[in-house]
Design a protein around this motif. Sequence first.
Motif, PDB file in Angstrom:
ATOM      1  N   LEU A   1       0.801  -1.123  -0.133  1.00 52.71           N
ATOM      2  CA  LEU A   1       0.088   0.027   0.029  1.00 52.71           C
ATOM      3  C   LEU A   1       0.805   1.259   0.093  1.00 52.71           C
ATOM      4  O   LEU A   1       0.557   2.130  -0.616  1.00 52.71           O
ATOM      5  CB  LEU A   1      -0.961   0.134   1.174  1.00 52.71           C
ATOM      6  CG  LEU A   1      -2.272  -0.879   1.258  1.00 52.71           C
ATOM      7  CD1 LEU A   1      -3.078  -0.434   2.429  1.00 52.71           C
ATOM      8  CD2 LEU A   1      -2.950  -0.415  -0.086  1.00 52.71           C
TER       9      LEU A   1
ATOM     10  N   MET B   1       0.058  10.162  -3.012  1.00 55.32           N
ATOM     11  CA  MET B   1      -0.922  10.691  -1.824  1.00 55.32           C
ATOM     12  C   MET B   1      -0.422  11.361  -0.816  1.00 55.32           C
ATOM     13  O   MET B   1       0.792  11.438  -0.543  1.00 55.32           O
ATOM     14  CB  MET B   1      -1.601   9.050  -1.071  1.00 55.32           C
ATOM     15  CG  MET B   1      -2.447   8.462  -1.889  1.00 55.32           C
ATOM     16  SD  MET B   1      -2.657   6.855  -1.271  1.00 55.32           S
ATOM     17  CE  MET B   1      -3.223   7.249   0.388  1.00 55.32           C
TER      18      MET B   1
ATOM     19  N   ASN C   1      -3.231  11.691   3.870  1.00 53.19           N
ATOM     20  CA  ASN C   1      -4.235  10.580   3.189  1.00 53.19           C
ATOM     21  C   ASN C   1      -3.457   9.182   3.585  1.00 53.19           C
ATOM     22  O   ASN C   1      -3.918   8.309   3.757  1.00 53.19           O
ATOM     23  CB  ASN C   1      -4.558  10.692   1.900  1.00 53.19           C
ATOM     24  CG  ASN C   1      -5.547  11.737   1.730  1.00 53.19           C
ATOM     25  OD1 ASN C   1      -6.134  12.232   2.506  1.00 53.19           O
ATOM     26  ND2 ASN C   1      -5.668  12.247   0.426  1.00 53.19           N
TER      27      ASN C   1
ATOM     28  N   ARG D   1      -4.211   8.368   7.161  1.00 48.53           N
ATOM     29  CA  ARG D   1      -5.648   7.863   7.547  1.00 48.53           C
ATOM     30  C   ARG D   1      -5.692   6.496   6.722  1.00 48.53           C
ATOM     31  O   ARG D   1      -6.418   5.736   7.313  1.00 48.53           O
ATOM     32  CB  ARG D   1      -6.520   8.950   6.587  1.00 48.53           C
ATOM     33  CG  ARG D   1      -7.175  10.079   7.490  1.00 48.53           C
ATOM     34  CD  ARG D   1      -8.134  10.660   6.915  1.00 48.53           C
ATOM     35  NE  ARG D   1      -9.344   9.679   6.704  1.00 48.53           N
ATOM     36  CZ  ARG D   1     -10.321   9.870   5.560  1.00 48.53           C
ATOM     37  NH1 ARG D   1     -10.142  10.907   4.930  1.00 48.53           N
ATOM     38  NH2 ARG D   1     -11.117   8.971   5.256  1.00 48.53           N
ATOM     39  N   GLY D   2      -5.240   6.417   5.579  1.00 51.10           N
ATOM     40  CA  GLY D   2      -5.792   5.224   4.849  1.00 51.10           C
ATOM     41  C   GLY D   2      -4.610   3.983   5.237  1.00 51.10           C
ATOM     42  O   GLY D   2      -5.133   3.009   4.935  1.00 51.10           O
TER      43      GLY D   2
ATOM     44  N   PRO E   1      -4.937   2.665  10.203  1.00 53.42           N
ATOM     45  CA  PRO E   1      -5.418   1.239  10.561  1.00 53.42           C
ATOM     46  C   PRO E   1      -4.293   0.361  10.926  1.00 53.42           C
ATOM     47  O   PRO E   1      -4.845  -0.891  11.548  1.00 53.42           O
ATOM     48  CB  PRO E   1      -5.959   0.841   9.052  1.00 53.42           C
ATOM     49  CG  PRO E   1      -5.986   2.317   8.246  1.00 53.42           C
ATOM     50  CD  PRO E   1      -5.057   3.314   8.910  1.00 53.42           C
TER      51      PRO E   1
ATOM     52  N   GLU F   1     -11.585   7.782  10.540  1.00 48.26           N
ATOM     53  CA  GLU F   1     -11.507   7.129   9.409  1.00 48.26           C
ATOM     54  C   GLU F   1     -12.526   7.596   8.484  1.00 48.26           C
ATOM     55  O   GLU F   1     -12.662   7.833   7.311  1.00 48.26           O
ATOM     56  CB  GLU F   1     -12.021   5.607   9.595  1.00 48.26           C
ATOM     57  CG  GLU F   1     -10.715   4.884   9.935  1.00 48.26           C
ATOM     58  CD  GLU F   1     -11.139   3.388  10.225  1.00 48.26           C
ATOM     59  OE1 GLU F   1     -12.386   2.863   9.895  1.00 48.26           O
ATOM     60  OE2 GLU F   1     -10.223   2.585  10.736  1.00 48.26           O
ATOM     61  N   ASN F   2     -13.692   8.328   9.244  1.00 51.60           N
ATOM     62  CA  ASN F   2     -14.744   8.779   8.349  1.00 51.60           C
ATOM     63  C   ASN F   2     -14.920  10.225   8.355  1.00 51.60           C
ATOM     64  O   ASN F   2     -15.624  10.945   7.821  1.00 51.60           O
ATOM     65  CB  ASN F   2     -16.148   8.446   9.036  1.00 51.60           C
ATOM     66  CG  ASN F   2     -16.273   6.741   8.995  1.00 51.60           C
ATOM     67  OD1 ASN F   2     -16.112   6.258   8.202  1.00 51.60           O
ATOM     68  ND2 ASN F   2     -16.700   6.517  10.368  1.00 51.60           N
TER      69      ASN F   2
ATOM     70  N   ARG G   1      -4.030  -3.824  -4.195  1.00 53.38           N
ATOM     71  CA  ARG G   1      -3.736  -2.879  -3.142  1.00 53.38           C
ATOM     72  C   ARG G   1      -4.703  -1.594  -2.753  1.00 53.38           C
ATOM     73  O   ARG G   1      -4.568  -0.391  -3.078  1.00 53.38           O
ATOM     74  CB  ARG G   1      -2.619  -2.294  -3.981  1.00 53.38           C
ATOM     75  CG  ARG G   1      -1.397  -3.319  -4.184  1.00 53.38           C
ATOM     76  CD  ARG G   1       0.067  -2.577  -4.561  1.00 53.38           C
ATOM     77  NE  ARG G   1       1.064  -3.807  -4.793  1.00 53.38           N
ATOM     78  CZ  ARG G   1       2.387  -3.488  -5.003  1.00 53.38           C
ATOM     79  NH1 ARG G   1       2.785  -2.263  -4.858  1.00 53.38           N
ATOM     80  NH2 ARG G   1       3.001  -4.577  -5.626  1.00 53.38           N
TER      81      ARG G   1
ATOM     82  N   MET H   1      -7.376  -0.027   0.229  1.00 55.01           N
ATOM     83  CA  MET H   1      -7.244   0.205   1.759  1.00 55.01           C
ATOM     84  C   MET H   1      -8.418  -0.574   2.343  1.00 55.01           C
ATOM     85  O   MET H   1      -9.678  -0.166   2.086  1.00 55.01           O
ATOM     86  CB  MET H   1      -7.314   1.703   2.002  1.00 55.01           C
ATOM     87  CG  MET H   1      -5.953   2.365   1.770  1.00 55.01           C
ATOM     88  SD  MET H   1      -5.739   4.245   1.651  1.00 55.01           S
ATOM     89  CE  MET H   1      -6.457   4.391  -0.150  1.00 55.01           C
TER      90      MET H   1
ATOM     91  N   HIS I   1     -10.132  -1.226   4.872  1.00 54.47           N
ATOM     92  CA  HIS I   1     -11.189  -0.990   5.921  1.00 54.47           C
ATOM     93  C   HIS I   1     -12.404   0.326   5.250  1.00 54.47           C
ATOM     94  O   HIS I   1     -13.106   0.553   5.836  1.00 54.47           O
ATOM     95  CB  HIS I   1     -10.758  -0.340   6.878  1.00 54.47           C
ATOM     96  CG  HIS I   1      -9.680   0.727   7.030  1.00 54.47           C
ATOM     97  ND1 HIS I   1      -8.480   0.681   6.093  1.00 54.47           N
ATOM     98  CD2 HIS I   1      -9.848   1.974   7.250  1.00 54.47           C
ATOM     99  CE1 HIS I   1      -7.994   1.774   6.206  1.00 54.47           C
ATOM    100  NE2 HIS I   1      -8.710   2.884   6.927  1.00 54.47           N
ATOM    101  N   LEU I   2     -11.793   0.805   4.112  1.00 56.17           N
ATOM    102  CA  LEU I   2     -12.479   1.926   3.415  1.00 56.17           C
ATOM    103  C   LEU I   2     -13.288   1.380   2.157  1.00 56.17           C
ATOM    104  O   LEU I   2     -13.191   0.310   1.670  1.00 56.17           O
ATOM    105  CB  LEU I   2     -11.492   3.142   2.951  1.00 56.17           C
ATOM    106  CG  LEU I   2     -10.843   3.450   4.194  1.00 56.17           C
ATOM    107  CD1 LEU I   2      -9.770   4.548   3.355  1.00 56.17           C
ATOM    108  CD2 LEU I   2     -11.437   4.396   5.062  1.00 56.17           C
TER     109      LEU I   2
ATOM    110  N   LYS J   1     -14.004   6.078  -0.727  1.00 55.42           N
ATOM    111  CA  LYS J   1     -12.886   6.570   0.079  1.00 55.42           C
ATOM    112  C   LYS J   1     -11.431   6.091  -0.441  1.00 55.42           C
ATOM    113  O   LYS J   1     -10.853   6.809  -0.325  1.00 55.42           O
ATOM    114  CB  LYS J   1     -13.110   5.941   1.317  1.00 55.42           C
ATOM    115  CG  LYS J   1     -14.346   7.121   2.069  1.00 55.42           C
ATOM    116  CD  LYS J   1     -14.393   6.803   3.524  1.00 55.42           C
ATOM    117  CE  LYS J   1     -15.517   7.541   3.915  1.00 55.42           C
ATOM    118  NZ  LYS J   1     -16.223   6.914   5.490  1.00 55.42           N
TER     119      LYS J   1
ATOM    120  N   LEU K   1      -8.939   9.057  -1.355  1.00 51.88           N
ATOM    121  CA  LEU K   1      -7.607   9.158  -0.722  1.00 51.88           C
ATOM    122  C   LEU K   1      -6.463   9.105  -1.885  1.00 51.88           C
ATOM    123  O   LEU K   1      -5.581   9.835  -1.682  1.00 51.88           O
ATOM    124  CB  LEU K   1      -7.429   8.063   0.222  1.00 51.88           C
ATOM    125  CG  LEU K   1      -7.773   8.510   1.726  1.00 51.88           C
ATOM    126  CD1 LEU K   1      -9.157   9.015   2.036  1.00 51.88           C
ATOM    127  CD2 LEU K   1      -7.345   7.473   2.744  1.00 51.88           C
ATOM    128  N   ALA K   2      -6.737   8.366  -2.960  1.00 55.80           N
ATOM    129  CA  ALA K   2      -5.703   8.128  -3.995  1.00 55.80           C
ATOM    130  C   ALA K   2      -5.642   9.107  -4.850  1.00 55.80           C
ATOM    131  O   ALA K   2      -4.594   9.617  -5.444  1.00 55.80           O
ATOM    132  CB  ALA K   2      -5.573   6.903  -4.442  1.00 55.80           C
TER     133      ALA K   2
END
Lengths: 249, 193
Positions: free
Chosen positions: A145, A154, A158, A161-162, A166, A246-247, B73, B75, B77-78, B82, B86-87
């Motif tokens: 990631l 990014m 971000n 957060r992303g 987590p 997250e939100n 790849r 995320m 949990h999103l 989202k 984010l990307a």
Amino acid sequence: MKKRCWRILAVVFWLLLWQTAAMAVNQRILLVSPLETLQALFSLLQTAAFYQSVAGSLLRILAGFFAGLVLGVGLAALAKIYMPLREMLFPVMSAVKATPVASFVILALIWIPSKNLSIFMAFLMVLPLIYSNFLEGLNRADAQLLEMAKVFRMSAFNRIRGIYWPAAFPYLLTAMRLSLGMCWKAGIAAEVIAQPKNSIGSALHRAKVFFSTPELFAWTLAIILLSVTLEKCMLHLVNRLGRGLENAR
Amino acid sequence: MRVERLCKAFEGKPVLTDCSFSFPTGETTAVLGPSGRGKTTLVKLMLGLLRPDAGTIDPEGAKTFAAVFQEDRLMEHLSARKNLRLAVSTPDQQISEALTALGLPARDETPVSQYSGGMRRRVAIARAVLADADVLILDEPFKGLDPAAREVAANFILSHCPRAVRILVTHDGAEKSLMQVKNVLDLGMAKEA
């Protein structure tokens, strides 16, 4: 359901054993029964001093906890970015983690006023645990990631957060759960030694000095109940904060 | 975009040797070759995720890159929305249109971890396309998609990224025709030659 029944049965069993032991010993100064403990607790609950002591201890220990939490998270984030800082902090955090509470209490009494001792002890219990766990969580961020984030450019926010949050959040939660219990116990122990005004530790010490065993047991029960309540409230709050982040967008 | 005499070895074992090629703008170039011949290594070198041992990569003016990686790849949990937000910095409306065009729910808040493999793949495709990059690298992009979804996804990529340098890594002949491949870099042949 079956597990729940067994759990209730276990509590009943130990309470009965405690009651039997108290009846066998038959000396209130050595061992009070669960019923006497509850009676003493109810008597305490009717005094203003109880609430003043609880509030004083809670404020001091929570202050130490939050100071350790904020500094631990901040230092871990910086240590993730700057390798030299990580290496510089490694021996300090390891030493703090390995040093017995009693050594710190005695040393701290030389350095700082006794009324602040429990804040300092709570802080010392929390800092290394939060730091090392949160850093471990950040290091567990998914490498694939992170590559994706680099390709897509990014933003730092971000990425946090992303990807980082987590990965690190479960580690932070575990560290908070562990350290909250530890700092609560260490804080009360520090209060017993330092005896600041309006504190559970001082009340415990007084009960011991006056051989008031029912009160000693009642304060111990109050400490346990407060510890459990505090942990539940804190985890609920942190979970909500985690979801909120997250939100956020 | 041009790569010139590119070499890369891992632990002394050469994976890519003297690879030279020009990838034209506005066309799809297929990178072919059996497993272990350096297709993914070439992709990572071009994306700047690896450094070459020798040789050069000349972006020839290309500044931005996007990719559909072999893995999704995402995320986990999103939600799909989202993940895209984010990307890539694309307006919400365009994100909704892209998700709808690829047959995905536009207003769904379900985390992508609960999506099927095909749905996740389409989110990864949407992300790469919406990045609106100069170079779009597609490493087995249609893996896990049925023939109809492949066609939709290929049309979506071609219609939204007509001016990009498109690089398709594939084993599949049908994918080549779907993506209107005009040039081929065969790493298997290059190695043997």
